[in-house]
Enzyme design. Sequence first.
Site, PDB file in Angstrom:
ATOM      1  N   SER A 115       6.723  23.895 -23.563  1.00 48.16           N
ATOM      2  CA  SER A 115       5.698  25.241 -23.801  1.00 48.16           C
ATOM      3  C   SER A 115       4.342  24.481 -23.733  1.00 48.16           C
ATOM      4  O   SER A 115       3.852  24.418 -22.448  1.00 48.16           O
ATOM      5  CB  SER A 115       5.917  25.512 -25.207  1.00 48.16           C
ATOM      6  OG  SER A 115       5.251  26.672 -25.575  1.00 48.16           O
ATOM      7  N   LYS A 125      10.022  25.297 -20.719  1.00 52.76           N
ATOM      8  CA  LYS A 125      10.146  26.784 -21.444  1.00 52.76           C
ATOM      9  C   LYS A 125       8.792  27.359 -20.969  1.00 52.76           C
ATOM     10  O   LYS A 125       7.554  27.105 -21.442  1.00 52.76           O
ATOM     11  CB  LYS A 125       9.824  26.469 -22.960  1.00 52.76           C
ATOM     12  CG  LYS A 125       9.781  27.675 -23.828  1.00 52.76           C
ATOM     13  CD  LYS A 125       9.835  27.027 -25.222  1.00 52.76           C
ATOM     14  CE  LYS A 125       9.596  28.411 -26.032  1.00 52.76           C
ATOM     15  NZ  LYS A 125       8.224  29.004 -25.982  1.00 52.76           N
TER      16      LYS A 125
END
Length: 513
Positions: free
Chosen positions: A399, A424
């Site tokens: 992320s 991600k």
Amino acid sequence: MEPTCNKFDLSPPQLSSVPPRLTKAVSLFCDFRRSATSSLKFIRLSVKAGTRGASEVNHGKCLVKSIGKGLVGFAAAAAAFTSIGFDSPALAESLTVAFPVSRIREVNTVQRTLVEAWGLIRETFVDPTFNHQDWDSKLQQTMAEMFALRSEDAAYKKISAMLSTLGDPFTRIISPKEYRNFRIGSDGNLQGVGLYINAEPDSGHLVVMSCVDGSPAARAGIREGDELVEIDGERLDGVDSETAAQKLRGRAGTTVTLKIHSGKDSESDSFREVSLPREHIRLSPISSAIIPHRTPEGQVTKTGYVKLIVFSQSAASDLKSTIQDMKQQDVHSYILDLRNNPGGLVKAGLDAAQIWLDGDETLVNTIDRDGNLLPINMVNGHALTHDPLVVLVNEGSASASEILAGALHDNGRAILVGNKTFGKGKIQSVTELHDGSALFVTVAKYLSPALHDIDKVGITPDVQCTADMLNNMPKESMLKDKSSSSSSSLEADSCILVAEHELDIQQSKGTAS
């Protein structure tokens, strides 16, 4: 644990909103009232067309003004559970659907939460097809199933089941208690004693994982491996780590008494009681060290090593302060360690990137629910340092870690060393709902500045940390100055050895521009 370790994925960022690009608006009003023909209470859900350009959530009145592509088109309601009426003759103008209110107060509250969560998903979820299903019918179905339930937990599970049909594991709801702990992780502050605890898988005993430096627990000599037996005279048999963490937390200035068993990994099998004051505990997302490094030419230089543990609200400012301090100590190269950093607040990742970059560089590209590519650029940025930089990544870097690594790599500022990242490439918004729970919604996808897809792919580093890489490194790159005991454990890290070799190569070519 206190705070709970690894209990929650901190990768979702707290984004307040995503600019809507839809021309239609839906006003959704949720009202709880009694039927005129029976004692059964109903939720009256009215949906009206409009042209509002902003979104608003009024938690007290259960009012959700949500952006949508068109009107809510409910399927035929089950006669036993719903009644439908129209506020105007034209179906295209207004639609009202009533659902029965549970007589169980806790379930009643979750019914309101269901409507609120449904509206937010309809407004912002990245996939406008909702995984190729009729999202309006999902509300009707879930409300009918929830009506017969008897507990709050069962009702929340129905919301989770509804969200699972979206096919996105990152879109989810968490309870008020879980959200409080999420905020502790992202805010980086709590009132407690500074203990990280967890339950042993086999015995269930609550064991100290670590203490926050300088905390009441650390000052009292509590150590890793100590077992927590009692809190304020209450035995902890069968108590989970989250419940124990709640007991340890409390208002600063109060005290809590712990009974500790120091038998494991201790010279003596002993129990002791210790009274600890609760204080404001700041959880630093940064750990750092200065590593003496001998160049191939035999010169001893200083490399600044900074490990960013999570992207909390203070992460970027803490990183900036750390780099400034290292510059004052004559550091001229840096290793930024993002290994096993699961992410956190996206804004913190973007702010961290700007510490290293100049100008109007693109930091990341987002793709909204309509497929529009929206770059996020710096504005007249000024890097804190232009010294050589290596970023360490691995399969646990996700992320916001991938956003930062991609920004530094694609803009030519850093070499990536390690292993392929998690992959991600989605951004979540976090909204606190009226009952204190929180809804995480995937609102966008992102690509790196060079338009590389990250989701389910990850970022492949420039240099892998492998045995072959170490064997091929020049012998002089393996030489270390052992004068600093604080950095000895870092010097045994193979990826740091590779990173220092890459820094030597960068320095031989000149610093980054």
